[in-house]
Design a protein around this motif. Structure first.
Motif, PDB file in Angstrom:
ATOM      1  N   PRO A   1       9.300  49.860 -21.621  1.00 44.66           N
ATOM      2  CA  PRO A   1      10.688  49.876 -21.148  1.00 44.66           C
ATOM      3  C   PRO A   1      11.644  49.586 -22.310  1.00 44.66           C
ATOM      4  O   PRO A   1      11.310  48.794 -23.211  1.00 44.66           O
ATOM      5  CB  PRO A   1      10.745  48.752 -20.116  1.00 44.66           C
ATOM      6  N   PRO A   2      12.814  50.199 -22.310  1.00 43.27           N
ATOM      7  CA  PRO A   2      13.761  50.030 -23.432  1.00 43.27           C
ATOM      8  C   PRO A   2      14.048  48.573 -23.793  1.00 43.27           C
ATOM      9  O   PRO A   2      14.163  48.232 -24.964  1.00 43.27           O
ATOM     10  CB  PRO A   2      15.027  50.737 -22.950  1.00 43.27           C
ATOM     11  N   GLU A   3      14.145  47.697 -22.777  1.00 39.23           N
ATOM     12  CA  GLU A   3      14.480  46.295 -23.055  1.00 39.23           C
ATOM     13  C   GLU A   3      13.342  45.541 -23.743  1.00 39.23           C
ATOM     14  O   GLU A   3      13.541  44.435 -24.253  1.00 39.23           O
ATOM     15  CB  GLU A   3      14.892  45.563 -21.767  1.00 39.23           C
ATOM     16  N   SER A   4      12.163  46.149 -23.794  1.00 41.40           N
ATOM     17  CA  SER A   4      11.004  45.508 -24.430  1.00 41.40           C
ATOM     18  C   SER A   4      10.638  46.143 -25.768  1.00 41.40           C
ATOM     19  O   SER A   4       9.612  45.800 -26.348  1.00 41.40           O
ATOM     20  CB  SER A   4       9.797  45.566 -23.486  1.00 41.40           C
ATOM     21  N   ILE A   5      11.458  47.047 -26.262  1.00 41.18           N
ATOM     22  CA  ILE A   5      11.193  47.698 -27.547  1.00 41.18           C
ATOM     23  C   ILE A   5      11.909  46.919 -28.642  1.00 41.18           C
ATOM     24  O   ILE A   5      13.119  46.725 -28.585  1.00 41.18           O
ATOM     25  CB  ILE A   5      11.652  49.174 -27.527  1.00 41.18           C
ATOM     26  N   HIS A   6      11.138  46.486 -29.637  1.00 40.34           N
ATOM     27  CA  HIS A   6      11.694  45.648 -30.706  1.00 40.34           C
ATOM     28  C   HIS A   6      11.570  46.303 -32.078  1.00 40.34           C
ATOM     29  O   HIS A   6      11.619  45.627 -33.101  1.00 40.34           O
ATOM     30  CB  HIS A   6      10.999  44.284 -30.710  1.00 40.34           C
ATOM     31  N   MET A   7      11.390  47.601 -32.107  1.00 40.40           N
ATOM     32  CA  MET A   7      11.241  48.299 -33.388  1.00 40.40           C
ATOM     33  C   MET A   7      12.572  48.350 -34.138  1.00 40.40           C
ATOM     34  O   MET A   7      13.635  48.201 -33.540  1.00 40.40           O
ATOM     35  CB  MET A   7      10.702  49.712 -33.174  1.00 40.40           C
ATOM     36  N   MET A   8      12.470  48.548 -35.428  1.00 40.60           N
ATOM     37  CA  MET A   8      13.646  48.688 -36.277  1.00 40.60           C
ATOM     38  C   MET A   8      13.693  50.127 -36.773  1.00 40.60           C
ATOM     39  O   MET A   8      12.659  50.691 -37.129  1.00 40.60           O
ATOM     40  CB  MET A   8      13.543  47.723 -37.465  1.00 40.60           C
TER      41      MET A   8
END
Length: 152
Positions: free
Chosen positions: A30-37
């Protein structure tokens, strides 16, 4: 011939790596759990970014982001899918750990996904001595995240 060098994440020939990494991170999370840079974020001070090339062609990337003088977070480790199964992920992880240690860091931590897609990554980190830990540096508990750390 495989080589790993510090490079700018904004390199013109890194588009495929960045696109594939982004697509994989968004595939099952889910978008809120994506922490990529993204590449621009990876180009900021305090981030060491490395590219693995096979006969000059970029096949993998990885970075670490300083949290403080002794602790950093692994970021954006990715090997092109068609190059997997050759030990390149292990090679990149070993390189990142050595570079971090040479830079004076004593701890590396990471956040990775809890989904099946990330199972090989979690196994790689476990084999390299990483153990699960609580969220660190601004992260919060999330059923889609696994947090890991180790001394180097």
């Amino acid at each position: 011939m495989i080589c790993i060098l510090a490079e700018s994440p904004l390199g013109a020939d890194l588009g495929l790596l960045m696109q594939r990494h982004t697509a994989e991170m968004h595939a099952d999370t889910p978008p809120e759990s994506i922490h990529m840079m993204d590449a621009a974020q990876l180009a900021q001070p305090g981030i060491a970014f490395f590219v693995m090339r096979d006969t000059g062609v970029p096949v993998a990337m990885g970075a670490y982001k300083r949290i403080d003088r002794a602790h950093a977070e692994l970021k954006s480790m990715h090997v092109l899918a068609e190059k997997r199964g050759r030990g390149l992920s292990r090679l990149m992880l070993t390189h990142l750990m050595a570079e971090a240690k040479a830079a004076g860091l004593v701890r590396l931590s990471l956040e990775t996904g809890s989904q099946d897609l990330f199972r090989p990554a979690r196994r790689l980190y476990e084999k390299a001595g990483f153990a699960e830990c609580p969220p660190f540096q601004g992260y919060v508990e999330d059923p889609n995240s696994v947090f890991m750390t180790r001394l180097i």
